[in-house]
Design a protein around this motif. Structure first.
Motif, PDB file in Angstrom:
ATOM      1  N   ALA A 144      10.268   8.910 -12.149  1.00 35.45           N
ATOM      2  CA  ALA A 144      10.102   9.322 -10.747  1.00 35.45           C
ATOM      3  C   ALA A 144       9.229  10.569 -10.651  1.00 35.45           C
ATOM      4  N   LYS A 145       9.420  11.492 -11.570  1.00 38.37           N
ATOM      5  CA  LYS A 145       8.604  12.708 -11.568  1.00 38.37           C
ATOM      6  C   LYS A 145       7.161  12.391 -11.948  1.00 38.37           C
ATOM      7  N   ASP A 146       6.981  11.490 -12.919  1.00 41.73           N
ATOM      8  CA  ASP A 146       5.629  11.113 -13.349  1.00 41.73           C
ATOM      9  C   ASP A 146       4.796  10.558 -12.197  1.00 41.73           C
ATOM     10  N   PHE A 147       5.454   9.811 -11.287  1.00 39.03           N
ATOM     11  CA  PHE A 147       4.722   9.112 -10.229  1.00 39.03           C
ATOM     12  C   PHE A 147       4.913   9.727  -8.839  1.00 39.03           C
ATOM     13  N   HIS A 148       5.537  10.889  -8.750  1.00 32.40           N
ATOM     14  CA  HIS A 148       5.855  11.407  -7.417  1.00 32.40           C
ATOM     15  C   HIS A 148       4.617  11.813  -6.616  1.00 32.40           C
ATOM     16  N   LYS A 149       3.479  12.013  -7.295  1.00 34.66           N
ATOM     17  CA  LYS A 149       2.249  12.360  -6.575  1.00 34.66           C
ATOM     18  C   LYS A 149       1.513  11.128  -6.054  1.00 34.66           C
ATOM     19  N   GLU A 150       1.964   9.947  -6.478  1.00 38.31           N
ATOM     20  CA  GLU A 150       1.386   8.701  -5.965  1.00 38.31           C
ATOM     21  C   GLU A 150       2.101   8.374  -4.651  1.00 38.31           C
ATOM     22  N   LYS A 151       1.414   8.533  -3.551  1.00 40.59           N
ATOM     23  CA  LYS A 151       2.052   8.466  -2.234  1.00 40.59           C
ATOM     24  C   LYS A 151       2.632   7.102  -1.883  1.00 40.59           C
ATOM     25  N   ASN A 152       2.120   6.028  -2.503  1.00 38.20           N
ATOM     26  CA  ASN A 152       2.622   4.700  -2.138  1.00 38.20           C
ATOM     27  C   ASN A 152       3.514   4.093  -3.221  1.00 38.20           C
ATOM     28  N   ILE A 153       4.004   4.936  -4.142  1.00 36.28           N
ATOM     29  CA  ILE A 153       4.927   4.457  -5.175  1.00 36.28           C
ATOM     30  C   ILE A 153       6.246   5.205  -5.040  1.00 36.28           C
ATOM     31  N   ILE A 154       7.324   4.448  -4.906  1.00 33.74           N
ATOM     32  CA  ILE A 154       8.652   5.038  -4.754  1.00 33.74           C
ATOM     33  C   ILE A 154       9.545   4.552  -5.890  1.00 33.74           C
ATOM     34  N   ILE A 155      10.190   5.480  -6.551  1.00 36.11           N
ATOM     35  CA  ILE A 155      11.164   5.154  -7.591  1.00 36.11           C
ATOM     36  C   ILE A 155      12.539   5.394  -6.977  1.00 36.11           C
ATOM     37  N   ALA A 156      13.332   4.338  -6.872  1.00 36.42           N
ATOM     38  CA  ALA A 156      14.580   4.419  -6.114  1.00 36.42           C
ATOM     39  C   ALA A 156      15.747   3.827  -6.899  1.00 36.42           C
TER      40      ALA A 156
END
Length: 229
Positions: A144-156
């Motif tokens: 989630a931290k790795d991809f948190h700057k990708e605005k259209n990717i959500i880790i849930a």
């Protein structure tokens, strides 16, 4: 000294790595009193053989003056490992809390977030009591931290036992179950995630599905950085 005997090719060792790193952080305030160490079994085979290690990962605690380690045989969760070290050393580990980028979903917000056609969403269905879910948690937080700057990717994530309707809808038969919901597609038919439960495998999967270029740790791969230069 707490020692993990690991093999670079071992999938269970890869799953343990983020937990073990968090364990070391938990004793950073008393690092002069307890060492959290690792031994590459492929490089130091004589040492591994002398310690009677036959499978990986194997974790042993060596008390001062002793060459015979106390083997750890419980769940490989951060909480249980801290408890093991505390009980045998008299120290008190301090589990560090970190900012979470994982989005908690339930029946009230699931369709709104997952159903948004602009979002790629990875969802872990977990149970609070599940040992495998506890093992996955630190890795999932890293993703989630790795991809948190990708605005259209959500880790849930979804607490499965607390959301029966979602469990039934997606036929959840065990925990953890991870699904990937692609953007611009209906959310009734998500893609099951069946790759490794280590950071590299998750990052590779998401890059392939989302067209991103992240690397473990959240940076960008060489293709992007070279273009920036």
């Amino acid at each position: 000294m707490l020692v993990e005997f690991y093999a670079p090719w071992c999938s269970h060792c890869k799953e343990l790595k983020p937990i073990y790193e968090s364990l070391a952080d938990s004793y950073d305030h008393v690092k002069e009193k307890v060492y959290i160490a690792r031994i590459d079994a492929d490089k130091y085979k004589p040492v591994v053989k002398a310690q009677g290690v036959k499978s990986y990962p194997t974790i042993k605690l060596y008390m001062p003056g002793s060459k015979t380690g106390i083997e750890y045989n419980k769940e490989r969760t951060l909480e249980e490992l801290v408890k093991f070290v505390d009980e045998n050393t008299g120290l008190i580990g301090k589990i560090k809390t970190v900012e979470s980028f994982v989005v908690d979903l339930d029946e009230s917000n699931f369709d709104r977030i997952v159903g948004d056609p602009s979002n790629h969403v990875m969802v872990e269905f977990y149970a609070p009591w599940c040992g495998h879910c506890k093992k996955l948690k630190p890795t999932y937080e890293k993703i989630a931290k790795d991809f948190h700057k990708e605005k259209n990717i959500i880790i849930a994530r979804v607490d499965g036992p607390a959301n029966d309707e979602l469990n039934t809808r997606y036929r959840i038969g065990g925990f953890p179950t991870v699904y990937f919901f692609e953007a611009n597609k209906r959310n009734e038919n998500p893609i099951p995630y069946t790759e490794g439960r280590d950071e590299i495998s998750f990052v590779r999967f998401l890059n392939e599905k989302c067209g991103t270029h992240r690397v473990p740790g959240g940076g960008l791969d060489n293709k992007v950085t070279n273009n920036i230069k």
